[in-house]
Design a protein around this motif. Structure first.
Motif, short mmCIF file in Angstrom:
data_model
loop_
_atom_site.label_atom_id
_atom_site.label_comp_id
_atom_site.label_asym_id
_atom_site.label_seq_id
_atom_site.Cartn_x
_atom_site.Cartn_y
_atom_site.Cartn_z
N CYS A 8 0.82 -1.20 0.00
CA CYS A 8 0.00 0.00 0.00
C CYS A 8 0.86 1.26 0.00
N SER A 9 0.22 2.37 -0.33
CA SER A 9 0.83 3.69 -0.15
C SER A 9 -0.03 4.45 0.84
N VAL A 10 0.59 5.40 1.55
CA VAL A 10 -0.11 6.13 2.61
C VAL A 10 0.20 7.61 2.49
N ASP A 11 -0.83 8.44 2.60
CA ASP A 11 -0.65 9.90 2.59
C ASP A 11 -1.40 10.50 3.76
N TYR A 12 -0.73 11.39 4.45
CA TYR A 12 -1.34 12.13 5.57
C TYR A 12 -1.35 13.60 5.20
N THR A 13 -2.52 14.24 5.30
CA THR A 13 -2.63 15.67 5.01
C THR A 13 -3.40 16.34 6.13
N GLY A 14 -3.05 17.61 6.36
CA GLY A 14 -3.71 18.37 7.42
C GLY A 14 -2.72 19.33 8.03
N ARG A 15 -2.52 19.23 9.34
CA ARG A 15 -1.56 20.11 10.02
C ARG A 15 -0.14 19.84 9.56
N LEU A 16 0.10 18.64 9.04
CA LEU A 16 1.37 18.29 8.43
C LEU A 16 1.08 17.39 7.24
N THR A 17 2.07 17.23 6.37
CA THR A 17 1.94 16.38 5.19
C THR A 17 3.02 15.33 5.23
N ALA A 18 2.63 14.07 5.03
CA ALA A 18 3.60 12.97 5.04
C ALA A 18 3.18 11.93 4.01
N HIS A 19 4.19 11.26 3.44
CA HIS A 19 3.92 10.29 2.38
C HIS A 19 4.76 9.03 2.60
N LEU A 20 4.10 7.87 2.49
CA LEU A 20 4.79 6.58 2.54
C LEU A 20 4.63 5.93 1.16
N PRO A 21 5.73 5.73 0.45
CA PRO A 21 5.63 5.11 -0.87
C PRO A 21 5.12 3.68 -0.79
N LEU A 22 4.81 3.13 -1.93
CA LEU A 22 4.26 1.78 -2.03
C LEU A 22 5.21 0.75 -1.43
N ALA A 23 4.69 -0.06 -0.49
CA ALA A 23 5.48 -1.11 0.16
C ALA A 23 4.56 -2.01 0.97
N PRO A 24 4.99 -3.23 1.31
CA PRO A 24 4.18 -4.10 2.18
C PRO A 24 4.14 -3.55 3.60
N GLU A 65 -16.16 8.63 -5.43
CA GLU A 65 -15.47 9.31 -4.33
C GLU A 65 -13.99 8.98 -4.27
N ALA A 66 -13.56 7.97 -5.03
CA ALA A 66 -12.14 7.60 -5.01
C ALA A 66 -11.44 8.07 -6.27
N GLY A 67 -12.03 8.98 -7.00
CA GLY A 67 -11.50 9.34 -8.30
C GLY A 67 -10.45 10.42 -8.29
N GLU A 68 -9.79 10.68 -7.15
CA GLU A 68 -8.74 11.69 -7.12
C GLU A 68 -7.42 11.10 -7.58
N ASP A 69 -6.39 11.94 -7.58
CA ASP A 69 -5.07 11.52 -8.02
C ASP A 69 -4.65 10.23 -7.34
N ALA A 70 -4.17 9.29 -8.10
CA ALA A 70 -3.83 7.97 -7.56
C ALA A 70 -2.48 7.93 -6.90
N GLY A 71 -1.65 8.97 -7.07
CA GLY A 71 -0.33 8.97 -6.45
C GLY A 71 0.54 7.85 -6.98
N ASP A 72 1.49 7.37 -6.13
CA ASP A 72 2.41 6.33 -6.63
C ASP A 72 1.76 4.96 -6.68
N ARG A 93 -4.95 8.78 4.13
CA ARG A 93 -5.44 8.02 2.98
C ARG A 93 -4.51 6.85 2.72
N VAL A 94 -5.09 5.66 2.68
CA VAL A 94 -4.33 4.44 2.43
C VAL A 94 -4.87 3.81 1.15
N ARG A 95 -3.98 3.53 0.20
CA ARG A 95 -4.39 2.85 -1.03
C ARG A 95 -3.72 1.49 -1.10
N LEU A 96 -4.56 0.45 -1.12
CA LEU A 96 -4.09 -0.94 -1.12
C LEU A 96 -4.00 -1.44 -2.56
#
Length: 238
Positions: A8-24, A65-72, A93-96
Motif C-alpha cells: 500500500c501507499s499512505v498519505d497524511y494531510t492536514g496540520r502536516l503532510t507525510a507520504h509513505l511510498p508503495l510497500a508491504p 469518491e475515489a477518483g482523485e489523483d492515484a499517487g504512486d 489516505r491508504v491505497r491498497l
C-alpha cells in the motif's frame, strides 16, 4: 480489531503532510476507531496513524469518491481507506494495491497492564531479604496492624530497635507523610518505642528526601532486580 497485511501507499494531510511510498505494511484498525500503519521494523511505533475520534470510509477502484489523483499507487490500487479526524479534519489516505492477509478479531475488554515490581511485590521481596538493610536485621512481621492502617514492614535492627518501613514504587511526599503518622502512633506503644522509620522506594523524589530528613526518617532506594536475585550489584563494572 482488523488486521490487514497489504502492499500500500499512505498519505497524511492536514496540520502536516507525510507520504509513505508503495510497500508491504501491516494496517491495524482498532475498535476505538484508531488506525495504525506499521512496517516490519522500527520497534513498536507505527509509521503513521490516526487517533480517535475519527471516521473511516472505504471505497473500491472506480467509485466516484475515489477518483482523485492515484499517487504512486498508479491505477493498480484495489481499495482505498479515507480516515478523517472528526475534530481537526486531518486525513489519512491508504491505497491498497495487493492484500496478503485480512482478518478481524473480537478481543473483548482488556484487564489492563499489571506492572511487575508493584508495592506488594517489593514488600514481599524486602521482607524475605530484610538483611539487605543491614547485617543482623530481623523481620517482625509484614502488614503490621495499627489503628490507622497497616505498616508495610515492622523490623528490628542489629541493636534490637524497632523500625517501621513504608514501601512505594515511587517515593513522594505523601508517602513520607503516611509514614510520619504511623511513627507517631507506634511510638506511643511502650513495647515498641522508640521506633524509627525507613522510607523505601525504587525511586525517591528530591522533595520527599528533604521532608524525610526533616522528620528524622531514613530513605532507601530499592533495587528490584537485586532483590529478586537477577542482578548482582557487586559484580558490575559500573
Amino acid at each position: 480489531m482488523r488486521l490487514v497485511v497489504a502492499r500500500c501507499s499512505v498519505d497524511y494531510t492536514g496540520r502536516l503532510t507525510a507520504h509513505l511510498p508503495l510497500a508491504p505494511r501491516l494496517l491495524i484498525v482498532k475498535a476505538d476507531g484508531s488506525v495504525l500503519v506499521h512496517s516490519d521494523g522500527g520497534s513498536y511505533k507505527p509509521l503513521n496513524w490516526m487517533t480517535p475520534p475519527c471516521t473511516l470510509t472505504t471505497s473500491r477502484r472506480g467509485d466516484e469518491e475515489a477518483g482523485e489523483d492515484a499517487g504512486d499507487a498508479g491505477d493498480d490500487w484495489i481499495e482505498q481507506w479515507d480516515v478523517v479526524h472528526d475534530k481537526t479534519g486531518d486525513k489519512l489516505r491508504v491505497r491498497l494495491v495487493e492484500v496478503f492477509e485480512d482478518s478481524s478479531h473480537e478481543l473483548g475488554v482488556d484487564p489492563g497492564l499489571q506492572k511487575d515490581g508493584v508495592e506488594a511485590h517489593l514488600q514481599a521481596l524486602l521482607a524475605e531479604n530484610i538483611d539487605t538493610l543491614g547485617e543482623g536485621w530481623s523481620l517482625v512481621r509484614r502488614e503490621y496492624f495499627t489503628a490507622i492502617g497497616p505498616v508495610d514492614i515492622l523490623a528490628r535492627d542489629d541493636s534490637g530497635g524497632s523500625v517501621a518501613i513504608e514501601i512505594k514504587r515511587r517515593g513522594e511526599i505523601d508517602g513520607v507523610e503516611q509514614l510520619t503518622r504511623y511513627l507517631d502512633l507506634l511510638n506511643r506503644d511502650p513495647l515498641l518505642a522508640p521506633v524509627r522509620g525507613i522510607f523505601a522506594a525504587q525511586a525517591i523524589k528530591p522533595q520527599a528526601r528533604v521532608l524525610a530528613a526533616d522528620r528524622g526518617i531514613d530513605c532507601v532506594t530499592l533495587d528490584y532486580d537485586a532483590l529478586r536475585g537477577i542482578d548482582d550489584a557487586e559484580s558490575r563494572l559500573f
